[in-house]
Enzyme design. Structure first.
Site, PDB file in Angstrom:
ATOM      1  N   SER A 103       0.830  -1.198   0.000  1.00 11.37           N
ATOM      2  CA  SER A 103       0.000   0.000   0.000  1.00 11.37           C
ATOM      3  C   SER A 103       0.870   1.256   0.000  1.00 11.37           C
ATOM      4  CB  SER A 103      -0.959  -0.054   1.193  1.00 11.37           C
ATOM      5  OG  SER A 103      -1.982   0.905   1.077  1.00 11.37           O
ATOM      6  N   ASP A 155     -10.026  -3.503  -5.614  1.00 11.83           N
ATOM      7  CA  ASP A 155      -9.265  -2.432  -4.988  1.00 11.83           C
ATOM      8  C   ASP A 155      -9.172  -1.274  -5.978  1.00 11.83           C
ATOM      9  OD1 ASP A 155      -7.337  -0.786  -3.820  1.00 11.83           O
ATOM     10  OD2 ASP A 155      -5.907  -2.393  -3.429  1.00 11.83           O
ATOM     11  N   HIS A 169      -8.040  -4.881  -0.788  1.00 16.35           N
ATOM     12  CA  HIS A 169      -6.907  -4.180  -0.193  1.00 16.35           C
ATOM     13  C   HIS A 169      -6.714  -4.635   1.266  1.00 16.35           C
ATOM     14  CE1 HIS A 169      -4.110  -0.777  -0.502  1.00 16.35           C
ATOM     15  NE2 HIS A 169      -4.310  -0.619   0.799  1.00 16.35           N
TER      16      HIS A 169
END
Length: 316
Positions: free
Chosen positions: A157, A251, A281
């Site tokens: 991320s 996502d 995610h």
């Protein structure tokens, strides 16, 4: 057209999503930063899986010019590491730290035998861009200066964003990463098209969430043309290390991974994009309970291992 998650996401992944939401609710970005950190830390403790028996860790500091950067170093017993995996954690540049991804780093160490170093970079909003990037760059430069081992950059991320930004910055230097593995990274793609629209209301992360994190990291300033903030903004994708990007299908950030790998390939580099079907995610925390996540984590560890050995993974 929005995605139909009742079809895309299987029952065990839904169970993981619901458990996550019970700790860190979908509207967490409306909380204060202190509240976000509190619920995030509670969630990470609840999902903590412990260390493999063969792995130990030690906390150290890197001396930056005006502050110390905490790091955690993981070693596998009776292993002679062939490479270093430098890990940057996720958390939207706002939450997370050495404890949030502690077990993930320990398991990467066990799977690869590499020395894994996790970096506790400074968080926003107390430290705006480029503070987090500068800490990660300093960590790479420190590791490269004290060890001859090849370095693989890895992050999930926000950490994937930081890993890519470091790779773009140091290419051409005497010491460069031998590879990078980016896990559902946010790389600064256009938020008005593609997966940002199709998965705008995805579980675990929405497009609104991504805009919030960019706003808070940048302090309200538009950094979208700065490759240290948005690696996809870099006009030059030549000379980058061998790259594996592993995205989650459900996502809004999915297309960032696809476009990033396309840009590297077009510039003559090597890049693989894996878009994990039916995953959302943050699925790293599901690696022990969700079959798809478990398989993906194996691919992540394989990619780190092969890149660290100077080998190209091919099809993961």
């Amino acid at each position: 057209m929005s995605a139909d998650y009742s079809v895309l996401i299987d029952a065990e992944t839904w169970a993981f999503i619901e458990r996550t939401n019970s700790f860190y609710p979908p509207d967490a970005v409306d909380y204060t930063v202190a509240q976000q950190r509190d619920v995030y830390n509670t969630m990470c403790k609840a999902f903590f899986a412990g260390y493999p028996e063969s792995v130990s860790s030690a906390d150290r500091f890197i001396d930056a010019r005006d502050h110390k950067i905490p790091i955690r170093i993981y070693e596998k017993r009776d292993s002679d590491p062939e490479a270093v995996c430098l890990y940057f954690h996720g958390g939207g540049f706002v939450v997370g730290g050495l404890d949030s991804h502690d077990d993930v780093c320990a398991e990467i160490c066990e799977a690869t035998g590499f020395r894994v170093i996790s970096v506790d970079y400074r968080l926003a909003p107390e430290n705006l861009h480029p503070a987090s990037f500068r800490d990660c760059l300093a960590a790479f430069e420190h590791v490269a200066s004290i060890s001859e081992l090849p370095v693989v950059l890895c992050g999930d991320s926000a950490g994937g964003n930081l890993a890519a930004a470091v790779s773009h910055t140091v290419r051409g230097d005497d010491r460069q990463p031998i590879g990078q593995v980016l896990i559902y990274p946010g790389l600064g793609g256009a938020t008005d098209r593609g997966s940002y629209l199709t998965h705008a209301q995805a579980p675990m992360l929405t497009t609104r969430d991504t805009l919030y994190y960019a706003e808070i990291r940048g302090g309200g300033f538009n950094w979208s043309t700065d490759p240290r903030f948005a690696p996809l903004a870099d006009p030059d994708f030549s000379g980058l290390p061998n790259t594996v990007v592993i995205s989650a299908e459900c996502d809004p950030l999915s297309d960032d991974g696809r476009h990033y790998c396309q840009r590297i390939s077009a510039a003559g580099g090597k890049a693989i994009w894996n878009n994990e079907p039916g995953l959302a995610h943050g699925y790293l925390r599901a690696r022990h309970t969700v079959t798809r996540a478990r398989s993906s984590f194996r691919r992540i560890c394989t990619a780190v291992h092969l890149l660290g050995q100077g080998r190209w993974p091919g099809q993961l």
